[in-house]
Design an enzyme around this catalytic site. Structure first.
Site, PDB file in Angstrom:
ATOM      1  N   ARG A  53      22.978   6.809 -46.752  1.00 21.10           N
ATOM      2  CA  ARG A  53      24.593   6.181 -47.248  1.00 21.10           C
ATOM      3  C   ARG A  53      24.396   6.557 -49.027  1.00 21.10           C
ATOM      4  O   ARG A  53      23.321   7.240 -49.607  1.00 21.10           O
ATOM      5  CB  ARG A  53      25.249   5.252 -47.221  1.00 21.10           C
ATOM      6  CG  ARG A  53      24.348   4.211 -47.221  1.00 21.10           C
ATOM      7  CD  ARG A  53      24.131   2.543 -47.823  1.00 21.10           C
ATOM      8  NE  ARG A  53      24.050   3.360 -49.070  1.00 21.10           N
ATOM      9  CZ  ARG A  53      23.902   3.448 -50.363  1.00 21.10           C
ATOM     10  NH1 ARG A  53      21.958   3.508 -49.955  1.00 21.10           N
ATOM     11  NH2 ARG A  53      24.192   3.290 -51.286  1.00 21.10           N
ATOM     12  N   GLY A  54      25.219   6.699 -49.821  1.00 18.88           N
ATOM     13  CA  GLY A  54      25.442   6.960 -50.931  1.00 18.88           C
ATOM     14  C   GLY A  54      25.059   9.163 -51.219  1.00 18.88           C
ATOM     15  O   GLY A  54      25.532   9.558 -50.425  1.00 18.88           O
ATOM     16  N   ASP A 248      30.931   8.365 -56.325  1.00 20.77           N
ATOM     17  CA  ASP A 248      31.034   8.984 -54.687  1.00 20.77           C
ATOM     18  C   ASP A 248      32.162  10.188 -55.129  1.00 20.77           C
ATOM     19  O   ASP A 248      32.240  10.810 -54.144  1.00 20.77           O
ATOM     20  CB  ASP A 248      31.874   7.729 -53.521  1.00 20.77           C
ATOM     21  CG  ASP A 248      30.759   7.081 -53.462  1.00 20.77           C
ATOM     22  OD1 ASP A 248      30.279   5.995 -54.064  1.00 20.77           O
ATOM     23  OD2 ASP A 248      30.201   7.401 -52.319  1.00 20.77           O
ATOM     24  N   ASN A 258      33.978   5.141 -56.764  1.00 18.79           N
ATOM     25  CA  ASN A 258      32.823   3.853 -56.603  1.00 18.79           C
ATOM     26  C   ASN A 258      32.488   2.813 -55.573  1.00 18.79           C
ATOM     27  O   ASN A 258      34.113   2.075 -55.603  1.00 18.79           O
ATOM     28  CB  ASN A 258      31.725   3.764 -57.852  1.00 18.79           C
ATOM     29  CG  ASN A 258      30.430   3.530 -57.841  1.00 18.79           C
ATOM     30  OD1 ASN A 258      29.526   4.167 -56.878  1.00 18.79           O
ATOM     31  ND2 ASN A 258      29.872   2.063 -58.261  1.00 18.79           N
ATOM     32  N   LYS A 259      31.663   2.492 -55.484  1.00 20.61           N
ATOM     33  CA  LYS A 259      31.532   1.453 -54.643  1.00 20.61           C
ATOM     34  C   LYS A 259      33.010  -0.204 -55.144  1.00 20.61           C
ATOM     35  O   LYS A 259      33.198  -0.511 -56.150  1.00 20.61           O
ATOM     36  CB  LYS A 259      30.333   0.596 -54.136  1.00 20.61           C
ATOM     37  CG  LYS A 259      30.334  -1.243 -53.733  1.00 20.61           C
ATOM     38  CD  LYS A 259      30.405  -0.730 -52.136  1.00 20.61           C
ATOM     39  CE  LYS A 259      29.940   0.771 -51.111  1.00 20.61           C
ATOM     40  NZ  LYS A 259      30.794   0.555 -49.978  1.00 20.61           N
TER      41      LYS A 259
END
Ligand code: MRU
Length: 365
Positions: A53-54, A248, A258-259
């Site tokens: 992930r990432g 992201d 982003n998250k």
């Protein structure tokens, strides 16, 4: 845990073999498992299930996926149509991080320019290796540019630790080495700057409390895990000197995906005059989208990730919500450019303004 507390990369080629191996991040830090990626379906599964992930890491994994596709071709020659089909399947695994599409397309371009099967397989592997090396180097440079910012804040503060808040995991586990948001933190720590990191737990999958806290602990960086909604309170009480998050997908106009929860941190930072920085390699910029809030695709994940205790069986005992309550699991949000103090990239630091971003990236308008 890695042997001797040593960090390794989250993806690598097993020595003496053609097998791509990954750290399965789902059970970290309690269990360190290594998995082999043998087929394109393995690659897609690993990306969808967040074994890897990432943004930068799923880009590199996608590039290795194309190598695996070329190698596993059922015909003697991996044709354009077959490779393009497999590339599309890999790119569809997760929608928000642009790095996946970027790395797969970059690899595909090179592979399709080769004429023989052997050249196609070799060029895919070489390109995946190269993107991995480049991302590691990008992260190292993000660290150096971010270090200068932390030094300045430390000097201005004139004593006591620089308190940095981060969200999710934008560390080496999400990249290849160093990380993005964590790279300046590691660099500052190595330079002896007194600092402390507030680590958002990052519900529902706890990438912050499981992964970022684990990474920081391995490097002896002082840190404290906090519940996701704590940041605003800390900022009101001058307990945060700066925020650094990863991304992201960001637009050239400065909007940042982003998250989920990043936007709320940016709002709180804005309200309390806390600098809010986004650390990202240039591979995370989307050159096609201008309005991030409107146009960045936001991944909607399985609601059960939210309804059950993460990492445990889906039994009634492990339910966190009433059995019949539905849940919605938006994985990312978009922070508009007006809330972003600046970008920390491998090329330097710039404000979240289109002209400055284009100049830094050498992009024509
Ligand atoms: O869902 P994840 O764990 O892949 O989300 C990761 C993040 O949101 C990171 O902050 C982002 O990818 C930047 S990583 C350098």
């Amino acid at each position: 845990m890695p042997e001797n507390n040593e960090c390794r990369r989250p993806i690598w080629m097993a020595s003496g073999s053609e097998t791509v191996q990954i750290i399965d991040q789902r059970k970290l830090p309690q269990q360190m498992r290594v998995s082999n990626l043998e087929t394109v379906d393995d690659v897609i599964y690993a990306i969808v299930e967040l074994m890897v992930r990432g943004a930068p890491l799923i880009g590199v994994t996608g590039a290795y996926g194309l190598y695996i596709a070329a190698r596993n071709s059922k015909t003697d020659y991996p044709s354009d149509a077959y490779l393009t089909h497999e590339a599309n399947r890999i790119k569809a695994a997760r929608p928000t991080a642009i790095n996946l599409e970027w790395a797969v397309d970059r690899t595909l371009d090179v592979v399709l320019s080769k004429q023989t099967a052997g050249e196609r397989i070799e060029s895919a592997k070489n390109m995946a290796d190269l993107i991995g090396r480049e991302e590691a180097e990008n992260s190292r440079n993000i660290g150096l540019h971010g270090l200068a910012l932390i030094k300045t804040i430390s000097a201005e503060k004139g004593g006591g630790p620089v308190n940095i808040l981060t969200h999710c995991n934008a560390g080496w586990l999400a990249c290849i080495e160093h990380g993005t948001a964590t790279a300046p933190i590691y660099a500052a720590h190595e330079h002896g700057i007194d600092l402390h990191v507030w680590v958002d737990e990052t519900r529902p999958l706890n990438q912050g409390s499981r992964l970022t806290a684990w990474e920081l602990g391995m490097k002896n960086v002082p840190h404290t895990v906090i519940a996701d909604n704590t940041g605003g309170h800390l900022m009101q009480h001058q307990m945060v000197d700066m925020v650094i998050v990863g991304s992201d997908r960001s637009t050239l106009t400065g909007d940042v995906a982003n998250k989920i929860g990043t936007y709320l941190k940016a709002l709180a930072a804005h309200d309390n005059n806390v600098p809010f920085y986004v650390a990202l390699p240039s591979s995370t910029f989307d050159r096609k989208i201008r309005d991030g809030v409107r146009d960045i695709p936001i991944e909607l994940r399985d609601p059960d990730e939210l309804r059950y205790i993460p990492g445990f069986e889906k039994t009634d005992e492990n339910l966190l919500v009433p059995k019949h309550s539905p849940a919605a699991n938006f994985a990312f949000d978009v922070t508009p450019a007006r809330l972003v103090t600046g970008f920390i990239t491998e090329r330097g630091v710039c404000p979240a303004e289109e002209s400055a971003i284009r100049r830094l990236l050498d992009e024509k308008s």
